[in-house]
Motif scaffolding. Structure first.
Motif, PDB file in Angstrom:
ATOM      1  N   THR A  92       2.641   2.233   3.031  1.00 37.79           N
ATOM      2  CA  THR A  92       3.779   3.136   2.908  1.00 37.79           C
ATOM      3  C   THR A  92       3.736   4.107   4.066  1.00 37.79           C
ATOM      4  OG1 THR A  92       3.596   3.005   0.506  1.00 37.79           O
ATOM      5  CG2 THR A  92       4.982   4.747   1.389  1.00 37.79           C
ATOM      6  N   VAL A 109       3.089  10.343   7.239  1.00 38.06           N
ATOM      7  CA  VAL A 109       1.837   9.857   6.657  1.00 38.06           C
ATOM      8  C   VAL A 109       1.914   8.341   6.509  1.00 38.06           C
ATOM      9  CG1 VAL A 109       0.361   9.903   4.610  1.00 38.06           C
ATOM     10  CG2 VAL A 109       1.452  12.001   5.405  1.00 38.06           C
ATOM     11  N   ARG A 158       0.021   5.406   4.513  1.00 34.91           N
ATOM     12  CA  ARG A 158      -0.902   5.191   3.401  1.00 34.91           C
ATOM     13  C   ARG A 158      -1.181   3.698   3.280  1.00 34.91           C
ATOM     14  NH1 ARG A 158      -1.162   8.245  -2.088  1.00 34.91           N
ATOM     15  NH2 ARG A 158      -2.593   6.894  -3.208  1.00 34.91           N
ATOM     16  N   CYS A 159      -2.472   3.351   3.248  1.00 36.49           N
ATOM     17  CA  CYS A 159      -2.919   1.964   3.070  1.00 36.49           C
ATOM     18  C   CYS A 159      -3.681   1.898   1.756  1.00 36.49           C
ATOM     19  CB  CYS A 159      -3.845   1.538   4.200  1.00 36.49           C
ATOM     20  SG  CYS A 159      -3.160   1.705   5.845  1.00 36.49           S
ATOM     21  N   GLU A 160      -3.274   1.003   0.876  1.00 33.26           N
ATOM     22  CA  GLU A 160      -3.937   0.872  -0.425  1.00 33.26           C
ATOM     23  C   GLU A 160      -4.283  -0.588  -0.678  1.00 33.26           C
ATOM     24  OE1 GLU A 160      -1.921   2.769  -3.814  1.00 33.26           O
ATOM     25  OE2 GLU A 160      -0.492   3.493  -2.322  1.00 33.26           O
TER      26      GLU A 160
END
Length: 116
Positions: free
Chosen positions: A91, A96, A98-100
């Motif tokens: 995302t 920002v 974001r890596c999940e």
């Protein structure tokens, strides 16, 4: 908008995120699920690079390299610990990235004993 005396309205200051360009607000959201195979770590890294390039973030080579390394570590951990399918989500919004990585979790020896 705040009005100061002595003149017309002043322009809003530009957001300050440091010296690096930031992803535009709402740049994107991407998610994929992977089978538990060693080759998927390489595939996930390549997909991260393609996705960030598609979002126009390739100019930040260090961002792409760091995201690839992070995803590689997280995907490897998911494979070694859970041995199950895992989901990779990226995302980029509001400056920002974001890596999940989400997997089914790992059941350690203590937890296995409780289930018996």
């Amino acid at each position: 908008m705040l009005r100061l005396s002595g003149g017309g309205p002043r322009p809003e200051p530009a957001p300050r995120y440091g010296a690096h360009p930031q992803p535009p607000m709402g740049a994107g959201h991407w998610s994929a699920e992977y089978e538990p195979r060693p080759a998927v770590v390489r595939e996930a890294r390549a997909q991260v690079r393609r996705q960030l390039e598609g979002w126009g973030l390739a100019e930040r080579g260090d961002l792409v390299d760091t995201a690839e390394l992070l995803v590689s570590e997280l995907a490897t951990h998911a494979l070694l610990r859970s041995g199950s399918r895992f989901r990779l989500t990226l995302t980029a919004a509001h400056g920002v990235l974001r890596c999940e990585v989400a997997d089914r979790g790992w059941c350690g020896p203590e937890e296995e004993k409780e289930e018996e």
